[in-house]
Scaffold this active site. Structure first.
Site, PDB file in Angstrom:
ATOM      1  N   GLU A 152      28.823 -10.194  49.727  1.00  0.00           N
ATOM      2  CA  GLU A 152      29.289 -10.838  50.952  1.00  0.00           C
ATOM      3  C   GLU A 152      30.706 -11.183  51.088  1.00  0.00           C
ATOM      4  O   GLU A 152      31.404 -11.834  50.243  1.00  0.00           O
ATOM      5  CB  GLU A 152      28.603 -12.179  51.271  1.00  0.00           C
TER       6      GLU A 152
ATOM      7  N   CYS B 143      27.164 -16.524  58.001  1.00  0.00           N
ATOM      8  CA  CYS B 143      26.462 -15.679  57.097  1.00  0.00           C
ATOM      9  C   CYS B 143      25.403 -14.531  57.646  1.00  0.00           C
ATOM     10  O   CYS B 143      24.946 -13.649  56.848  1.00  0.00           O
ATOM     11  CB  CYS B 143      25.441 -16.980  56.321  1.00  0.00           C
TER      12      CYS B 143
ATOM     13  N   GLU C 271      19.761 -22.445  52.965  1.00  0.00           N
ATOM     14  CA  GLU C 271      20.281 -21.604  53.962  1.00  0.00           C
ATOM     15  C   GLU C 271      21.384 -20.980  53.349  1.00  0.00           C
ATOM     16  O   GLU C 271      22.470 -21.652  53.263  1.00  0.00           O
ATOM     17  CB  GLU C 271      20.594 -21.975  55.321  1.00  0.00           C
TER      18      GLU C 271
ATOM     19  N   LYS D 208      26.826 -34.778  52.869  1.00  0.00           N
ATOM     20  CA  LYS D 208      27.980 -34.555  52.375  1.00  0.00           C
ATOM     21  C   LYS D 208      28.554 -33.210  52.903  1.00  0.00           C
ATOM     22  O   LYS D 208      28.393 -32.173  52.693  1.00  0.00           O
ATOM     23  CB  LYS D 208      27.896 -34.185  50.767  1.00  0.00           C
TER      24      LYS D 208
END
Length: 479
Positions: free
Chosen positions: A381, A281, A247, A172
């Site tokens: 973040e 990331c 992750e 997906k």
């Protein structure tokens, strides 16, 4: 206009189940509609999982040589279509074509398949210990949920090891980056991947993610995304006790030691942070510099930031493109404003678009300084072109602050010697550390500590996520 309104299930392009909605895809550089994508639902999940389940027995019994041939065929076709993949990535998420989409974004997809091909040749799928034979066997049907920021990289680093180990898959991809995933499915089909081994459909993660994660015929879920999405997958996978590989986010610290070449270290830190418009990331978003050299570091950072070329991702000189979508653009703007309101010193950038760019999700490359550990821009973040500099009095303070984070994906250390940098790296609670500007290693494990995830991807260690271990006692003759 591109149309992604079919799903690849059971070796063929099929129409979505009744009730699928259609979403417009915006080019982030222009805010104009570039195409459409169909969003499937639970029925599409069921069809894709059923196809993968039906194909697993056949694939799991193939020889390693057969799987190596498949990987090699994918590599050859991917290389031929590299320009198409790069162009699609630029259109769907805005990565600069010359500076990033082709040399890094698209390249990483091919590189992961080549790395998996080499790793599979040497991997010990069987070994003996006394009279016992220890087998490493495919885990089964793997559900994969991937993001928009490095779309092909994240797809390939999951699909390549799954295919190498004999797993079947349901992918997906992000609905915000559908074009490169479509080309990827075409490549696997042309390479001769057997029907049902690889299946792909588009959908809203909040709708179909829980269905995939809880499905009784799914043996493993691999997700790259936000910490919130990782928690959702974990909760939904818990009842069926399936393997989960995550992750997730990061807020990586970049410690510049007193002994470092300050100009080189700060320049590298700013450029690394702004690459991919800060949408990585593992980006070095928290820069630590000695307090005695803060004024000098600020001057260097502001100069480097001012030289960055922001604009049309198809421009030859462009180094920083737009934010990939409106939702993320608005989040970045809110967090830049939070940095100002909480009292950080704004060295360059700030809210709004760069001068001369009236359309597109462009954010100003922004550098804050003199931040404290409690500020939002040091804790959250941001996932945009925003760097925060924090001064420190001694290396103990820098390490303590660097580890004071919910995340632990990556870290960066600059020092006068590798030994000094290595000593600091050993004390960082992160899954990876870059010393003195070292780049990534595709054969090394990629992943993090704490809320940055569970498990590791890339290279030989990445195979482990897709393998079960079986002990066959009495298989070998006694000595």
């Amino acid at each position: 206009m591109k149309t992604c309104q079919s799903f690849y299930i059971g070796g063929a392009w099929t129409e979505p189940a009744a009730g699928a909605t259609v979403m417009e895809v915006l080019n982030p550089a222009t805010e104009q509609v570039s195409g459409t994508v169909a969003l499937g639902g639970p029925e599409d999940v069921q069809r894709a999982v059923a196809a993968a389940h039906a194909a697993f027995d056949g694939l799991s019994r193939t020889s390693l040589n057969e799987r190596l041939e498949l990987l090699a065929a994918v590599c050859a076709l991917f290389e031929k279509r590299m320009d198409e993949v790069a162009d699609a990535i630029t259109e769907e998420m805005g990565a600069p074509l010359a500076a990033l989409s082709k040399p890094a974004q698209a390249f990483m997809g091919l590189a992961h398949f080549k790395t998996a091909l080499e790793a599979a040749r040497e991997y010990p799928f069987e070994r003996t210990r006394g009279t016992t034979r220890i087998l490493r066997e495919p885990v089964g049907v793997c559900a994969m949920i991937t993001p928009w920021n490095w779309p092909i990289n994240q797809i390939a680093c999951k699909v390549a090891p799954a295919l190498a180990t004999g797993c079947t898959m349901v992918l997906k991809p992000s609905e915000f980056a559908p074009y490169s995933a479509w080309i990827f499915a075409e490549i696997l089909h042309e390479a001769g991947v057997p029907a049902g081994v690889f299946n792909m459909f588009y959908g809203d993660g909040a709708v179909v993610g829980p269905v995939l994660a809880s499905h009784p015929l799914v043996d493993m879920v691999s997700l790259t995304g936000s910490t919130r999405a990782g928690a959702s997958v974990s909760h939904n996978a818990a009842d069926s006790i399936k393997r989960v590989s995550l992750e997730l986010g990061g807020k990586s610290a970049n410690i510049i030691c007193e002994s470092a070449d300050l100009t080189k270290a700060v320049t590298h830190g700013v450029r690394s942070m702004m690459s991919n418009t800060g949408q990585s990331c593992n980006a070095p978003s928290r820069m630590y510099v000695p307090a005695s050299r803060l004024d000098e570091a600020e001057k260097i950072a502001a100069q480097v930031c001012a030289r960055l070329v922001v604009g049309d991702p198809r421009g030859d000189r462009t180094g920083v493109g737009p934010i990939a979508n409106q939702r993320q653009y608005e989040r970045v703007q809110r967090l830049i404003q939070a940095g100002i309101e909480e009292g950080a010193s704004l060295l360059c950038g700030g809210p709004g678009r760069p001068e001369g760019l009236e359309r597109g999700f462009y954010a100003k490359p922004t550098v804050f300084s003199r931040a404290t550990d409690t500020m939002t821009i040091m804790r959250e973040e941001i996932f945009g072109p925003v760097l925060t500099i924090r001064p420190y009095e001694d290396i103990e303070e820098a390490i303590r602050s660097a580890n004071d984070s919910l995340y632990g994906l990556s870290g960066y250390v600059y020092a006068g010697t590798v030994d000094e940098a290595r000593a600091v790296a050993k004390r960082l609670r992160t899954g990876m550390v870059h010393l003195n500007g070292a780049s990534i290693d595709l054969a090394a494990p990629f992943g993090g500590y704490k809320q940055s995830g569970i498990g590791r991807e890339w290279g030989e260690v990445g195979f482990e996520e897709f393998l079960e271990t079986k002990s066959v006692y009495g298989s070998e003759p006694a000595a």
